[in-house]
Design a protein around this motif. Structure first.
Motif, short mmCIF file in Angstrom:
data_model
loop_
_atom_site.label_atom_id
_atom_site.label_comp_id
_atom_site.label_asym_id
_atom_site.label_seq_id
_atom_site.Cartn_x
_atom_site.Cartn_y
_atom_site.Cartn_z
N THR A 59 48.99 43.36 32.97
CA THR A 59 48.31 42.08 33.17
C THR A 59 48.71 41.47 34.51
O THR A 59 47.87 40.92 35.23
N ALA A 63 46.18 40.60 37.54
CA ALA A 63 46.08 39.24 38.07
C ALA A 63 46.31 39.24 39.58
O ALA A 63 45.60 38.57 40.33
N LEU A 67 43.33 38.03 42.03
CA LEU A 67 43.53 36.71 42.62
C LEU A 67 44.13 36.76 44.03
O LEU A 67 44.15 35.74 44.72
N PHE A 341 43.87 31.26 38.41
CA PHE A 341 44.34 32.09 37.29
C PHE A 341 43.63 31.65 36.02
O PHE A 341 43.21 32.50 35.22
N TRP A 344 40.14 33.14 35.92
CA TRP A 344 40.16 34.59 35.71
C TRP A 344 40.59 34.92 34.28
O TRP A 344 39.97 35.73 33.60
N TYR A 345 41.64 34.27 33.80
CA TYR A 345 42.24 34.61 32.51
C TYR A 345 41.41 34.13 31.33
O TYR A 345 41.31 34.80 30.30
#
Length: 447
Positions: A59, A63, A67, A341, A344-345
């Motif tokens: 993860t 990320a 990002l 973040f 995206w998350y």
């Protein structure tokens, strides 16, 4: 009246937090554990406090790639978090339980108001947010109103339960309804009928009712009976009210019956899955998320079904005790990067993967269609869960003390009083005295 939301200085915050025991040396260590920048590159360093199974290496790498940042991972620890917040050197993102964390940190002005970010976002729009995200709102008086301070990654309505049809069939007991909730008394009676003992010891649990703690389920049961554990101003609890006493009496009876893991005889496995998987638990009081574990087993799906949350009265509710997600501290150094973040998350590939994995209900309404429905087991669970959504309700938690403190009081008090044979009324009086003292001290700090 809304309570004041005065910011805490370092000394006052530490005086009422778990971080008080750390002292100046621990604060220094926490501060230096955070990498606030990368001298060798121009990349922003985003510090994320989370847990290993959510913020794993895969993860983190995904990320960083998506990002264009460097991720510094800090394992979640409440004491460390409180100390970092007091030192004004917090992580950029913090994993938390929206249902119980929001009032505490928002009232202390430690959380960033995310309304301006949501207003500008093209992927996280308020109209697409599942109502569970309202537990991340707090207006100084109640949850569900005021600014948004965080967002849930996924959630469950945590008083729903799973059951094993093979154990019901072996006992010649009818299966619970998929549409009509049991009463709590009916649920307890089923647990007593399904438990199996050998030489005085439980070999098959009839019912696990407190896998997610004790205080939160008592909040839910009291609300189902038409009451509230907390006073309107959130400055006290009252276990002596008719509704709360009804819930407390039920918990005491469940504990005395010893038909499932409880405060006197806890689960040695630490959680329900090992016993449930092995056919040693007939009913598991865990929300939709538990289906993710069931789906991964080759045999359990064939004998597993999902059922609505039991109820105490005519006020049918089905709350979430966690709504686990993330928030951005007010003193974080990289808020804009932290918001990227978020997008995206919570709206990107990680959110889609979570939705299809069956480990929780997605917190964007547009992703509900991606919940797994490919097998008979998944379809049954999905249909039961969809009907249950109509009964979700935000339960307001107090801003004056953290859940861990109230659960600790229950954990220390209830076993002793149950063993002594104390009445529910005496247990209620004792809990009122101990918890209200904790809440009063927390309120004095806020001013």
């Amino acid at each position: 009246m809304p309570m004041p939301t005065t910011s805490l200085d370092r000394r006052r915050f530490l005086a009422v937090s778990a971080g008080a025991a750390l002292g100046a040396s621990a604060l220094s260590a926490c501060a230096t554990s955070v990498n606030s920048g990368d001298a060798s590159t121009s990349k922003t360093t985003l510090t994320v406090m989370s847990v290993d199974n959510e913020m794993d290496k895969k993860t983190i790498q995904a990320a960083e790639k998506a990002l264009g940042v460097k991720i510094t991972y800090v394992r979640f620890d409440q004491t460390k978090l409180n100390a970092m917040l007091a030192a004004k050197n917090p992580p950029d993102l913090v994993r938390g339980l929206g249902a119980v964390d929001t009032p505490y940190f928002a009232a202390r002005e430690l959380m960033e108001n995310l309304d301006p970010y949501f207003a500008k976002s093209s992927v996280l729009t308020p109209s697409d947010l599942d109502p569970v995200n309202d537990v991340w709102r707090f207006d100084g008086h109640q949850q569900g109103a005021g600014p948004r301070y965080g967002m849930a990654k996924d959630y469950s309505q945590d008083q729903m339960f799973w059951y094993r049809t093979d154990l019901f069939d072996a006992a010649k007991i009818d299966h619970p309804s998929a549409t009509e909730p049991l009463s709590y008394d009916e649920w307890l009676d089923l647990g007593k009928r399904l438990v199996k003992r050998r030489l005085g010891k439980v070999k098959v649990y009839g019912l696990s009712a407190t896998a997610l703690g004790n205080f939160s389920p008592l909040m839910g049961m009291t609300a189902s009976a038409g009451g509230s554990l907390f006073a309107e101003d959130l400055a006290s609890v009252d276990f002596s009210s008719p509704e709360a006493l009804k819930a407390l009496t039920w918990l005491i009876e469940y504990t005395k019956a010893d038909i499932g893991p409880n405060l006197v005889n806890p689960n040695p496995d630490g959680w329900d899955w090992p016993a449930y998987q092995a056919g040693r638990m007939a009913m598991a009081g865990d929300g939709y998320w538990f289906g993710g574990a069931i789906s991964g087993d080759p045999k359990a799906p064939e004998v597993s079904r999902f059922a609505p949350a039991p109820q105490f009265g005519a006020t049918r509710i089905s709350p979430s005790f966690g709504a686990t997600g993330y928030w951005i501290p007010k003193s974080a150094k990289n808020k804009d990067a932290a918001w990227k973040f978020f997008e995206w998350y919570f709206a990107g590939q990680p959110a889609k993967d979570r939705a299809s994995g069956g480990w929780g209900i997605p917190t964007l309404k547009s992703l509900r269609s991606q919940m797994p429905q490919g097998t008979a087991f998944q379809k049954q669970a999905f249909e039961v869960q969809q009907r249950e959504l109509d009964h979700f309700k935000v339960l307001t938690f107090t801003p004056y003390v953290q859940l861990a403190a109230l659960d600790a009081t229950l954990n220390q008090t209830l076993p002793q009083m149950v063993k002594s044979g104390a009445s529910a009324g005496k247990v209620a009086d004792k809990l009122n005295s101990l918890m209200n003292d904790q809440i009063t001290k927390g309120k004095q700090v806020l001013g």
